[in-house]
Design a protein around this motif. Structure first.
Motif, short mmCIF file in Angstrom:
data_model
loop_
_atom_site.label_atom_id
_atom_site.label_comp_id
_atom_site.label_asym_id
_atom_site.label_seq_id
_atom_site.Cartn_x
_atom_site.Cartn_y
_atom_site.Cartn_z
N GLY A 1 -31.79 -96.74 -67.08
CA GLY A 1 -31.16 -96.02 -65.85
C GLY A 1 -30.42 -95.25 -66.00
N ARG A 2 -29.79 -95.13 -67.52
CA ARG A 2 -28.62 -94.04 -67.89
C ARG A 2 -29.00 -92.60 -67.38
NH1 ARG A 2 -26.78 -92.14 -73.52
NH2 ARG A 2 -28.50 -90.65 -73.31
N ILE A 3 -28.10 -92.03 -66.95
CA ILE A 3 -28.29 -90.70 -66.39
C ILE A 3 -27.19 -89.60 -67.28
CG2 ILE A 3 -29.80 -90.76 -64.42
CD1 ILE A 3 -27.02 -90.41 -62.80
N GLY B 1 -32.21 -87.11 -69.63
CA GLY B 1 -32.15 -88.15 -70.89
C GLY B 1 -31.20 -88.04 -72.00
N VAL B 2 -31.63 -87.56 -73.18
CA VAL B 2 -30.66 -87.58 -74.22
C VAL B 2 -29.60 -86.69 -73.72
CG1 VAL B 2 -30.47 -87.03 -76.74
CG2 VAL B 2 -32.64 -87.71 -75.79
N GLY B 3 -28.38 -87.28 -74.54
CA GLY B 3 -26.96 -86.68 -74.04
C GLY B 3 -26.72 -85.40 -74.66
N THR B 4 -27.26 -84.13 -74.12
CA THR B 4 -26.85 -83.09 -74.75
C THR B 4 -26.13 -82.20 -73.28
OG1 THR B 4 -29.12 -82.07 -74.03
CG2 THR B 4 -28.27 -82.81 -76.62
N GLY C 1 -36.64 -95.25 -77.75
CA GLY C 1 -36.84 -94.96 -76.40
C GLY C 1 -36.19 -93.88 -76.09
N LEU C 2 -35.12 -93.69 -76.48
CA LEU C 2 -34.10 -92.41 -76.00
C LEU C 2 -34.92 -91.05 -76.49
CD1 LEU C 2 -31.70 -92.03 -74.14
CD2 LEU C 2 -30.22 -92.30 -76.09
N LEU C 3 -35.08 -91.07 -77.61
CA LEU C 3 -35.36 -89.81 -78.27
C LEU C 3 -36.78 -89.59 -77.96
CD1 LEU C 3 -33.74 -90.06 -81.87
CD2 LEU C 3 -32.82 -89.25 -79.81
N ASP D 1 -20.23 -83.09 -82.26
CA ASP D 1 -21.80 -82.77 -81.91
C ASP D 1 -21.58 -82.60 -80.38
OD1 ASP D 1 -22.76 -83.43 -84.38
OD2 ASP D 1 -23.59 -85.48 -83.79
N LYS D 2 -20.97 -83.10 -79.67
CA LYS D 2 -20.91 -82.81 -78.18
C LYS D 2 -19.92 -81.88 -77.94
CE LYS D 2 -23.39 -86.30 -78.36
NZ LYS D 2 -24.40 -87.16 -77.92
N ASN D 3 -18.51 -82.08 -78.25
CA ASN D 3 -17.48 -81.20 -77.94
C ASN D 3 -17.47 -79.98 -78.61
OD1 ASN D 3 -16.41 -82.31 -80.32
ND2 ASN D 3 -14.75 -83.15 -79.55
N THR E 1 -23.96 -101.06 -74.19
CA THR E 1 -23.45 -99.88 -74.98
C THR E 1 -24.55 -99.00 -75.59
OG1 THR E 1 -22.05 -99.85 -77.03
CG2 THR E 1 -23.72 -101.34 -77.29
N TRP E 2 -24.04 -97.99 -76.40
CA TRP E 2 -25.40 -96.91 -76.90
C TRP E 2 -26.38 -97.99 -77.58
CZ3 TRP E 2 -24.81 -94.46 -82.09
CH2 TRP E 2 -25.90 -93.48 -82.24
N PRO E 3 -27.69 -97.71 -77.21
CA PRO E 3 -28.66 -98.46 -77.74
C PRO E 3 -28.43 -98.56 -79.43
CG PRO E 3 -29.55 -97.05 -76.29
CD PRO E 3 -28.00 -96.57 -76.43
N HIS F 1 -17.31 -93.59 -71.74
CA HIS F 1 -18.16 -94.61 -72.25
C HIS F 1 -19.58 -94.23 -72.04
CE1 HIS F 1 -20.01 -98.70 -72.08
NE2 HIS F 1 -19.13 -99.03 -72.99
N ASN F 2 -20.64 -94.62 -73.11
CA ASN F 2 -21.82 -94.37 -73.19
C ASN F 2 -22.58 -95.61 -73.24
OD1 ASN F 2 -24.37 -93.55 -73.84
ND2 ASN F 2 -24.15 -92.55 -75.57
N PRO F 3 -23.23 -96.21 -72.23
CA PRO F 3 -23.91 -95.24 -70.84
C PRO F 3 -23.32 -95.51 -69.71
CG PRO F 3 -24.70 -97.57 -71.16
CD PRO F 3 -23.81 -97.55 -72.05
N MET G 1 -20.44 -87.60 -69.89
CA MET G 1 -21.96 -87.33 -69.65
C MET G 1 -22.46 -88.48 -68.80
SD MET G 1 -23.36 -85.33 -73.04
CE MET G 1 -22.92 -83.84 -73.31
N PHE G 2 -22.38 -89.52 -68.78
CA PHE G 2 -23.26 -90.68 -68.67
C PHE G 2 -22.62 -91.45 -67.67
CE2 PHE G 2 -23.56 -90.15 -73.35
CZ PHE G 2 -24.89 -89.32 -73.18
N SER G 3 -23.66 -91.93 -66.75
CA SER G 3 -23.32 -93.05 -65.83
C SER G 3 -24.82 -94.01 -65.97
CB SER G 3 -23.33 -92.77 -64.55
OG SER G 3 -22.02 -92.26 -64.31
N ALA H 1 -17.03 -89.89 -79.62
CA ALA H 1 -17.89 -88.98 -79.55
C ALA H 1 -17.83 -87.93 -78.64
CB ALA H 1 -19.15 -89.64 -79.58
N TYR H 2 -16.95 -88.19 -77.61
CA TYR H 2 -16.92 -87.10 -76.37
C TYR H 2 -15.83 -86.95 -75.82
CZ TYR H 2 -21.64 -89.25 -76.14
OH TYR H 2 -22.97 -89.48 -76.27
N GLN H 3 -14.72 -86.23 -77.00
CA GLN H 3 -13.47 -86.08 -76.66
C GLN H 3 -13.38 -84.65 -75.91
OE1 GLN H 3 -10.49 -85.54 -79.89
NE2 GLN H 3 -8.98 -85.49 -78.34
C1 LMR Z 1 -27.18 -89.97 -76.55
O1 LMR Z 1 -26.61 -91.17 -76.40
O2 LMR Z 1 -27.97 -89.60 -75.80
C2 LMR Z 1 -27.01 -89.37 -77.65
O3 LMR Z 1 -25.85 -89.94 -78.48
C3 LMR Z 1 -28.06 -89.16 -78.64
C4 LMR Z 1 -28.65 -90.15 -79.47
O4 LMR Z 1 -28.50 -89.93 -80.58
O5 LMR Z 1 -28.69 -91.02 -78.89
#
Ligand code: LMR
Length: 394
Positions: free
Chosen positions: A365-367, A32-35, A12-14, A243-245, A127-129, A180-182, A339-341, A211-213
């Motif tokens: 609803g995650r942004i 959408g995706v966390g970049t 769904g996310l990708l 990947d993020k930091n 949590t992260w799907p 915390h993701n999401p 990154m997320f709420s 993952a987001y230090q």
């Molecule tokens: C995210 O949550 O958007 C990122 O971690 C990318 C992914 O692989 O889901």
């Protein structure tokens, strides 16, 4: 053979990546995706990483194999970033390089399954799907508790403590180290202290996803919980993502760290990590870890990286403040981090935002705040008002 396979739903996310790319509207907004996106709206290669890549291109003498442990200098230099002092947990801490944080989660899950087949792992929801599928694929049994209430945008700390109190010794608890993701909703230091103590007292294995230090409050503040839990615990696992930091997304750069009771146990754990890595990916890809190693090995590039990371963190928090200022019912965004709420809106409202306003976000609803420009805060708030997507003031 293949006739027995059933069609699988796309992730769904990708899926949002392609949908956004194919949307011809110039006004479209990708949350959408966390970049991370900078003020020009692009996901930049960090200057420190570019400089490291130049050094790598000029100086690399061989592309010979490194082995399943990956780049051990990278692992050694990353450990103090995550855990504080260079000799934190000396002798008891081992690590291997992995393909991203997801590879570390999978390897950690398989290590647990090898030690305790079918072990239960507790996930706070939402949590992260991908957490549940990765950990189940590794052979673990997932149990859930309520971590966050989207309607009131509050942390369910009592539910968290109740779940950890009820868990059996030997169960595993997955904790988001920071950002915390999401939900962007963190434990405060006193709550981390309480969780660290309870996890140690109950004999649970903490498995921290870090993952987001650096993208919440700063490198050290974001590591408070991880360091606290590892100080209290006899054993622990940490899935680390660069990947993020380090902005290395597609280079898939991460590490799995394990804390064991003593040096002998650590050496056995390390050997098991290598065996599991070997049957999964044999050896991790080199490039991203080599770039991080060069950055962390150079005081000058480290300073540059930290400065760039601080600017990214500031930009995300500026976006949070801009939205909270633009609409009182979004005030909670300025109290959350990373990154997320997660907005308390339905998948139908998410679809309407996409169709009528060109605003893309996860179905939950995650942004991704790091995808929004301050200048677009008003447009986003206006769209949320138009679809009745704003929560009660909370
Ligand atoms: C995210 O949550 O958007 C990122 O971690 C990318 C992914 O692989 O889901």
């Amino acid at each position: 053979m293949f006739q027995t396979l059933t069609p699988q739903p796309p992730d769904g996310l990708l899926t949002l990546i392609g949908l956004f790319r194919d949307d011809p509207r110039n006004s479209k907004i990708d949350l959408g995706v966390g970049t991370y996106r900078n003020v020009a709206g692009i996901t930049p290669v960090m200057e420190a990483v570019k400089a490291a890549e130049r050094i790598l291109l000029d100086g690399q003498q061989t592309k010979g194999y490194l082995g399943p442990e990956g780049d051990q200098r990278f692992v050694k230099l990353l450990a103090p970033v995550a855990f504080g002092a260079a000799d934190a947990h000396a002798g008891r801490l081992v690590g291997v390089q992995t393909p991203g944080g997801s590879g570390a989660l999978r390897l950690g899950g398989e290590l647990i399954a090898a030690a305790r087949p079918g072990a239960t792992i507790w996930l706070g929801t939402p949590t992260w799907p991908n957490h549940r599928p990765v950990l189940e694929a590794a052979g673990l049994t997932v149990a859930e508790y309520r971590y966050f209430d989207p309607a009131t945008q509050t942390l369910c700390f009592d539910d968290t403590m109740a779940a950890l109190s009820a868990a059996n010794p030997g169960d595993v608890v997955l904790l988001h180290g920071c950002c915390h993701n999401p939900t962007g909703t963190e434990l405060d230091p006193a709550q981390w202290d309480a969780v660290a103590q309870l996890v140690a007292e109950r004999g649970l294995l903490p498995f921290i996803d870090l993952a987001y230090q650096g993208l919440g409050e700063g490198l050290d503040a974001d590591a408070y919980g991880t360091r606290r839990v590892l100080t209290a615990a006899e054993e622990a696992l940490v899935a680390y993502s660069c990947d993020k930091n380090f902005g290395l997304y597609r280079e898939r750069t991460g590490a799995l760290f394990a804390l064991a009771r003593d040096a002998d146990a650590a050496s056995v754990v390390f050997g098991n990590m290598l065996t599991l890595a070997r049957v999964n990916w044999s050896m991790p890809p080199d490039h991203g870890a080599a770039a991080v190693r060069i950055v962390l090995d150079s005081p000058e590039l480290s300073r540059l990286w930290r400065t760039e990371l601080e600017a990214m963190c500031r930009r995300i928090n500026t976006v949070r403040t801009a939205l909270a200022d633009a609409e009182p019912r979004l005030a909670f965004l300025s109290r959350q981090r990373g990154m997320f709420s997660q907005l308390p809106i339905t998948p139908e409202t998410v679809a309407t935002l996409r169709r009528d306003h060109g605003i893309y976000m996860a179905g939950s609803g995650r942004i991704n705040l790091a995808g929004l420009q301050v200048a677009d805060a008003g447009i986003f708030v206006h769209a949320l008002r138009a679809v009745d997507g704003l929560p009660q003031e909370c």
